[in-house]
Design an enzyme around this catalytic site. Structure first.
Site, PDB file in Angstrom:
ATOM      1  N   ASP A   1       0.855  -1.181   0.000  1.00  0.00           N
ATOM      2  CA  ASP A   1       0.000   0.000   0.000  1.00  0.00           C
ATOM      3  C   ASP A   1       0.895   1.237   0.000  1.00  0.00           C
ATOM      4  O   ASP A   1       2.110   1.133   0.158  1.00  0.00           O
ATOM      5  CB  ASP A   1      -0.970  -0.025   1.187  1.00  0.00           C
ATOM      6  CG  ASP A   1      -0.249  -0.069   2.536  1.00  0.00           C
ATOM      7  OD1 ASP A   1       0.967   0.190   2.576  1.00  0.00           O
ATOM      8  OD2 ASP A   1      -0.924  -0.363   3.538  1.00  0.00           O
ATOM      9  N   SER A   2       0.291   2.411  -0.162  1.00  0.00           N
ATOM     10  CA  SER A   2       1.102   3.616  -0.361  1.00  0.00           C
ATOM     11  C   SER A   2       1.552   4.256   0.945  1.00  0.00           C
ATOM     12  O   SER A   2       2.403   5.133   0.944  1.00  0.00           O
ATOM     13  CB  SER A   2       0.286   4.649  -1.140  1.00  0.00           C
ATOM     14  OG  SER A   2      -0.785   5.112  -0.337  1.00  0.00           O
ATOM     15  N   GLY A   3       0.942   3.848   2.045  1.00  0.00           N
ATOM     16  CA  GLY A   3       1.235   4.486   3.322  1.00  0.00           C
ATOM     17  C   GLY A   3       0.237   5.562   3.690  1.00  0.00           C
ATOM     18  O   GLY A   3       0.209   6.027   4.827  1.00  0.00           O
TER      19      GLY A   3
ATOM     20  N   PHE B   1      -3.088   5.614   4.150  1.00  0.00           N
ATOM     21  CA  PHE B   1      -4.091   5.306   5.173  1.00  0.00           C
ATOM     22  C   PHE B   1      -3.479   5.321   6.564  1.00  0.00           C
ATOM     23  O   PHE B   1      -4.037   5.878   7.510  1.00  0.00           O
ATOM     24  CB  PHE B   1      -4.747   3.948   4.889  1.00  0.00           C
ATOM     25  CG  PHE B   1      -5.767   3.550   5.923  1.00  0.00           C
ATOM     26  CD1 PHE B   1      -7.033   4.121   5.921  1.00  0.00           C
ATOM     27  CD2 PHE B   1      -5.463   2.624   6.901  1.00  0.00           C
ATOM     28  CE1 PHE B   1      -7.971   3.776   6.890  1.00  0.00           C
ATOM     29  CE2 PHE B   1      -6.397   2.270   7.870  1.00  0.00           C
ATOM     30  CZ  PHE B   1      -7.653   2.852   7.859  1.00  0.00           C
TER      31      PHE B   1
ATOM     32  N   ASP C   1      -2.421   8.378  -1.772  1.00  0.00           N
ATOM     33  CA  ASP C   1      -3.713   9.067  -1.742  1.00  0.00           C
ATOM     34  C   ASP C   1      -4.037   9.526  -0.332  1.00  0.00           C
ATOM     35  O   ASP C   1      -3.380   9.143   0.627  1.00  0.00           O
ATOM     36  CB  ASP C   1      -4.835   8.143  -2.261  1.00  0.00           C
ATOM     37  CG  ASP C   1      -5.096   6.959  -1.337  1.00  0.00           C
ATOM     38  OD1 ASP C   1      -4.151   6.541  -0.631  1.00  0.00           O
ATOM     39  OD2 ASP C   1      -6.217   6.444  -1.317  1.00  0.00           O
TER      40      ASP C   1
ATOM     41  N   GLN D   1     -11.488   7.384  -5.166  1.00  0.00           N
ATOM     42  CA  GLN D   1     -12.052   7.919  -3.931  1.00  0.00           C
ATOM     43  C   GLN D   1     -13.414   8.542  -4.242  1.00  0.00           C
ATOM     44  O   GLN D   1     -13.908   8.430  -5.355  1.00  0.00           O
ATOM     45  CB  GLN D   1     -11.094   8.940  -3.304  1.00  0.00           C
ATOM     46  CG  GLN D   1      -9.788   8.346  -2.791  1.00  0.00           C
ATOM     47  CD  GLN D   1      -9.959   7.498  -1.545  1.00  0.00           C
ATOM     48  OE1 GLN D   1     -11.036   7.422  -0.943  1.00  0.00           O
ATOM     49  NE2 GLN D   1      -8.871   6.825  -1.135  1.00  0.00           N
TER      50      GLN D   1
ATOM     51  N   GLY E   1     -11.280   4.209   0.266  1.00  0.00           N
ATOM     52  CA  GLY E   1     -12.178   5.034   1.065  1.00  0.00           C
ATOM     53  C   GLY E   1     -13.436   4.335   1.531  1.00  0.00           C
ATOM     54  O   GLY E   1     -14.406   4.989   1.909  1.00  0.00           O
TER      55      GLY E   1
ATOM     56  N   ASP F   1      -7.941  -7.330   0.839  1.00  0.00           N
ATOM     57  CA  ASP F   1      -6.987  -7.630   1.907  1.00  0.00           C
ATOM     58  C   ASP F   1      -7.629  -7.226   3.219  1.00  0.00           C
ATOM     59  O   ASP F   1      -8.501  -6.363   3.260  1.00  0.00           O
ATOM     60  CB  ASP F   1      -5.697  -6.819   1.735  1.00  0.00           C
ATOM     61  CG  ASP F   1      -5.902  -5.364   2.143  1.00  0.00           C
ATOM     62  OD1 ASP F   1      -5.540  -5.005   3.274  1.00  0.00           O
ATOM     63  OD2 ASP F   1      -6.464  -4.589   1.338  1.00  0.00           O
TER      64      ASP F   1
ATOM     65  N   CYS G   1     -12.846 -28.696   7.591  1.00  0.00           N
ATOM     66  CA  CYS G   1     -11.635 -27.924   7.268  1.00  0.00           C
ATOM     67  C   CYS G   1     -10.407 -28.832   7.301  1.00  0.00           C
ATOM     68  O   CYS G   1     -10.268 -29.677   8.185  1.00  0.00           O
ATOM     69  CB  CYS G   1     -11.472 -26.787   8.272  1.00  0.00           C
ATOM     70  SG  CYS G   1      -9.973 -25.810   8.037  1.00  0.00           S
TER      71      CYS G   1
ATOM     72  N   CYS H   1      -7.178 -27.727   7.578  1.00  0.00           N
ATOM     73  CA  CYS H   1      -5.984 -27.072   8.137  1.00  0.00           C
ATOM     74  C   CYS H   1      -5.447 -27.871   9.329  1.00  0.00           C
ATOM     75  O   CYS H   1      -6.158 -28.692   9.909  1.00  0.00           O
ATOM     76  CB  CYS H   1      -6.327 -25.642   8.557  1.00  0.00           C
ATOM     77  SG  CYS H   1      -7.081 -25.531  10.207  1.00  0.00           S
TER      78      CYS H   1
ATOM     79  N   CYS I   1      -7.559 -27.959  12.597  1.00  0.00           N
ATOM     80  CA  CYS I   1      -8.769 -28.784  12.573  1.00  0.00           C
ATOM     81  C   CYS I   1      -8.452 -30.268  12.410  1.00  0.00           C
ATOM     82  O   CYS I   1      -9.175 -31.119  12.939  1.00  0.00           O
ATOM     83  CB  CYS I   1      -9.696 -28.315  11.453  1.00  0.00           C
ATOM     84  SG  CYS I   1     -10.365 -26.659  11.739  1.00  0.00           S
TER      85      CYS I   1
ATOM     86  N   HIS J   1      -5.692 -21.534  10.717  1.00  0.00           N
ATOM     87  CA  HIS J   1      -7.060 -21.931  10.387  1.00  0.00           C
ATOM     88  C   HIS J   1      -7.807 -20.805   9.679  1.00  0.00           C
ATOM     89  O   HIS J   1      -8.451 -21.027   8.646  1.00  0.00           O
ATOM     90  CB  HIS J   1      -7.854 -22.332  11.640  1.00  0.00           C
ATOM     91  CG  HIS J   1      -9.314 -22.384  11.363  1.00  0.00           C
ATOM     92  ND1 HIS J   1      -9.916 -23.444  10.707  1.00  0.00           N
ATOM     93  CD2 HIS J   1     -10.297 -21.462  11.556  1.00  0.00           C
ATOM     94  CE1 HIS J   1     -11.205 -23.167  10.522  1.00  0.00           C
ATOM     95  NE2 HIS J   1     -11.452 -21.975  11.032  1.00  0.00           N
TER      96      HIS J   1
END
Length: 376
Positions: free
Chosen positions: A93-95, A97, A147, A190, A217, A267, A305, A307, A310, A336
């Protein structure tokens, strides 16, 4: 393996899409969920374990990495992929936020943002040009333009002013990014929850030209209904032949709703953060392993599951290690949760390819409505 960045759309079902992002470091199947590796690590996980859950790509946080250990240090040590032992694609990410949400004493100008580090109070200035330089030093495959993200709710005038500044920064980001074959720069739409501003932002970004586009946003306090309201139209303002990324989302029902509306990438820290607080995400919703009802339960967290948590451990054991603050509790539940999220993505990819996304969505909500298995 492709030596350039590209996106192929393979199937659509309504607005939902499945495809593949090609990068020199491997392909990313979409819709994709990106686990968050904030400080060059997905907390409580080894990189090979993250890969074993089915993750094709990770997210790294520019803000955190530029402060510690610094982008320059990571570059000198061979770049972020080598540094954290993850040879597959990474998006940074751009930083922007984190500067807005974590930094103290920040001052926003046309040039960029001056702020004091939340770690040691040291002074920094991030501009679109500096954000591009940091992300180039890190060596990430997908770079986000710098942004500004205003917290919602905010009035239209505030949102419009912020969005227009972000669009000027997007152009500067594009110019500073330069020509980097095999790497991609994504623009960030945005405009808050206002349709006209979203459309204006999308047109400005398309005019600049990016390898992918994010819907920014959202997931900043507006609530799911308002978020879905924006997603009912916002992805349609973006080019069909480029990936669409919804930043910072989310809970499983947010993810299914976003994919239904045409989103390709997401994400969120939720699966890993929840894993460290004793919360497991399953097909039946979330389960709090701290609750005493689990202490004598020999059954797995989710019998369907595959994993390690589990397959090999009981709810009683998970309850014990969570209540005892044992590190293995965080490890097993994070594994998990990430496994469940990747299973969810694979289920959606399969459903879109088969033209049965509506049935998948109905089954998803029906299972969650049942709630967790009854106590013994």
């Amino acid at each position: 393996m492709s030596q350039r960045f590209s996106f192929e759309l393979h199937s659509t079902d309504g607005a939902a899409r499945s495809g593949v992002i090609q990068t020199p470091r491997g392909e990313v199947r979409t819709p994709a969920f990106m686990p968050v590796g904030t400080a060059a690590t997905v907390k409580a996980m080894m990189p090979e374990s993250v890969r074993a859950t089915g993750a094709d790509i990770l997210l790294g946080n520019t803000y955190h990495l530029m402060l510690r250990p610094t982008a320059e240090r990571i570059h000198d040590l061979g770049g972020l992929h080598k540094f954290m032992n993850w040879e597959r694609p990474i998006l940074t990410d751009s930083g922007g936020f984190q500067v807005m949400s974590l930094a103290s004493l920040r001052k926003l100008t046309e040039e960029g943002v001056k702020f004091s580090s939340h770690i040691d109070g040291s002074k920094h200035m991030v501009t679109p040009e500096r954000s591009m330089e940091i992300q180039r030093l890190l060596g990430s495959d997908i770079v986000m333009c710098f942004d500004e993200c205003p917290a919602l709710p905010a009035d239209d005038a505030t949102v419009a002013k912020s969005m227009q500044l972000s669009m000027r920064w997007a152009r500067r980001s594009r110019e500073a990014f330069g020509d980097r074959p095999g790497h991609a720069l994504f623009g960030i739409m945005q405009g808050g929850v206002t349709r006209d501003l979203r459309e204006e932002s999308a047109k400005a970004l398309i005019d600049i030209g990016f390898e992918g586009y994010a819907v920014g946003g959202l997931a900043v306090g507006e609530g799911q209904e308002a978020m879905f309201g924006v997603l009912d139209y916002a992805p349609g303002f973006l080019p069909e032949d480029k990936p669409r990324y919804l930043m910072g989302v989310g809970k499983p029902d947010d993810i299914v709703g976003a994919v239904k509306r045409g989103i390709d990438m997401m994400d969120c820290v939720l699966p890993s953060r929840s894993g460290r607080t004793g919360q497991g995400w399953t097909r039946h919703g979330s389960v709090n392993l701290r609750n005493a009802r689990h202490k004598d339960d020999p059954r797995p967290l989710d019998e369907a599951c595959g994993c390690p948590a589990c397959r090999n451990y009981s709810r009683a054991y998970l309850h014990h290690v969570v209540r005892s603050d044992e590190i293995i509790g965080s490890m097993l539940l994070t594994w998990h949760n990430l496994h469940y999220y990747q299973d969810l993505m694979q289920g959606m990819r399969d459903a879109i390819s088969a033209g049965r996304f509506a049935e998948f969505e109905a089954e998803f909500h029906a299972k969650r409505a049942e709630g967790d298995i009854a106590p013994l």
